[in-house]
Design an enzyme around this catalytic site. Structure first.
Site, short mmCIF file in Angstrom:
data_model
loop_
_atom_site.label_atom_id
_atom_site.label_comp_id
_atom_site.label_asym_id
_atom_site.label_seq_id
_atom_site.Cartn_x
_atom_site.Cartn_y
_atom_site.Cartn_z
N SER A 3 16.44 28.29 16.56
CA SER A 3 16.61 27.81 15.20
C SER A 3 18.07 27.47 14.99
O SER A 3 18.93 27.93 15.74
CB SER A 3 16.22 28.93 14.22
OG SER A 3 16.60 28.62 12.90
N TYR A 42 17.07 37.92 11.27
CA TYR A 42 16.56 36.67 11.85
C TYR A 42 17.65 36.04 12.71
O TYR A 42 17.41 35.63 13.84
CB TYR A 42 16.12 35.73 10.73
CG TYR A 42 15.44 34.45 11.23
CD1 TYR A 42 14.27 34.52 11.99
CD2 TYR A 42 15.97 33.20 10.94
CE1 TYR A 42 13.65 33.37 12.45
CE2 TYR A 42 15.35 32.04 11.38
CZ TYR A 42 14.19 32.13 12.14
OH TYR A 42 13.57 30.98 12.59
#
Length: 259
Positions: A154, A167
């Site tokens: 990501s 995350y």
């Protein structure tokens, strides 16, 4: 689909895609199957996988449904072993299964952190470890003389943001693991590629708590987000390069996304 020249065909190859029941995983399975790869599609939702397999088979492709939660070591290893035993080999692993549960560190539900660690990190390394011998073998004796591991990270694996702490931790970890593994196996023609999507219109954000969803919604309210197919097209580009070309890293943001 299926319009690419024969030099980039994936005929005779086998791909395993985790997190294949929706979003990027589903789009990637369709794309690789359209290029002639037999695809093993792994996820927890069997019904969604069976619908996807039917679509792939309707288009003349071959799909193997594997119900698995990759955060379980046993199930992750079994997914790889079933792929090889039922489809005969493994040329491409797409480590796509992931969860994104955002919000401040203070008072965060620890269960959310544990879920991200177990899927985004443990699931990925279990799958990578089990697949590696098969990828090395495929690169050695395959029609393409090369094999691929694609790890879906990501933008959050490059840029740390307030409210994304754990995350960020998992996605930075995926990047580091991928680069280290790349150095170990690249001379043996196993390419390890990191794909880092920005905001994509998938179910990924939908599992957040309502107050977090609101923040995410506001952040991306005015931009046109990527579609899962946009990322699948990037993954297809990576795996269809000639054997001497390795795309190590691909960062894909919506045009209007700044950070």
């Amino acid at each position: 689909m299926g319009h690419m020249t024969s030099t980039t065909e994936l005929q005779g190859t086998v791909s395993l895609i985790t997190g294949a029941s929706s979003g990027i995983g589903e789009a990637t399975a369709l794309e690789l199957a359209a290029q002639g790869s037999a695809v093993a599609i792994a996820a927890r939702r069997r019904d969604r996988l069976e619908q996807l397999a039917a679509r792939i088979e309707d288009q003349g492709g071959k799909a193997l449904v594997i119900e698995a939660d990759v955060s379980s070591r046993e199930q992750a290893v079994d997914a790889v072993e079933r792929t090889v035993s039922e489809l005969g080999r493994l040329d491409t692993l797409v480590n796509n299964a992931g969860v994104m549960l955002l919000g401040p560190v203070e008072n965060a539900p620890l269960e959310e952190w544990e879920r991200m660690l177990s899927v985004n990190l443990a699931g990925l390394i279990y799958s990578a470890h089990a697949a590696l011998p098969h990828l090395l073998r495929a690169a050695d004796d395959g029609p393409r003389r090369v094999a691929d591991m694609i790890n879906v990270s990501s933008v959050a694996g490059r840029v740390a943001r307030s409210g994304s702490g754990v995350y960020n931790l998992t996605k930075f970890g995926v990047g580091a693991f991928s680069e280290s593994l790349r150095q170990e196996v690249t001379e043996r023609h196993v390419r390890v590629s990191l794909v880092e999507p920005g905001a994509v219109a998938t179910e990924l954000a939908s599992h957040n708590r309502p107050e977090v969803l609101e923040v995410i919604g506001r952040r991306f309210a005015n931009i046109e987000r990527l579609q899962a197919e946009d990322i699948a097209a990037g993954i297809l580009f990576i795996v269809t390069r000639p054997p001497h070309v390795a795309v190590n890293e691909m960062l894909i943001r919506p045009t209007e996304q700044q950070g």
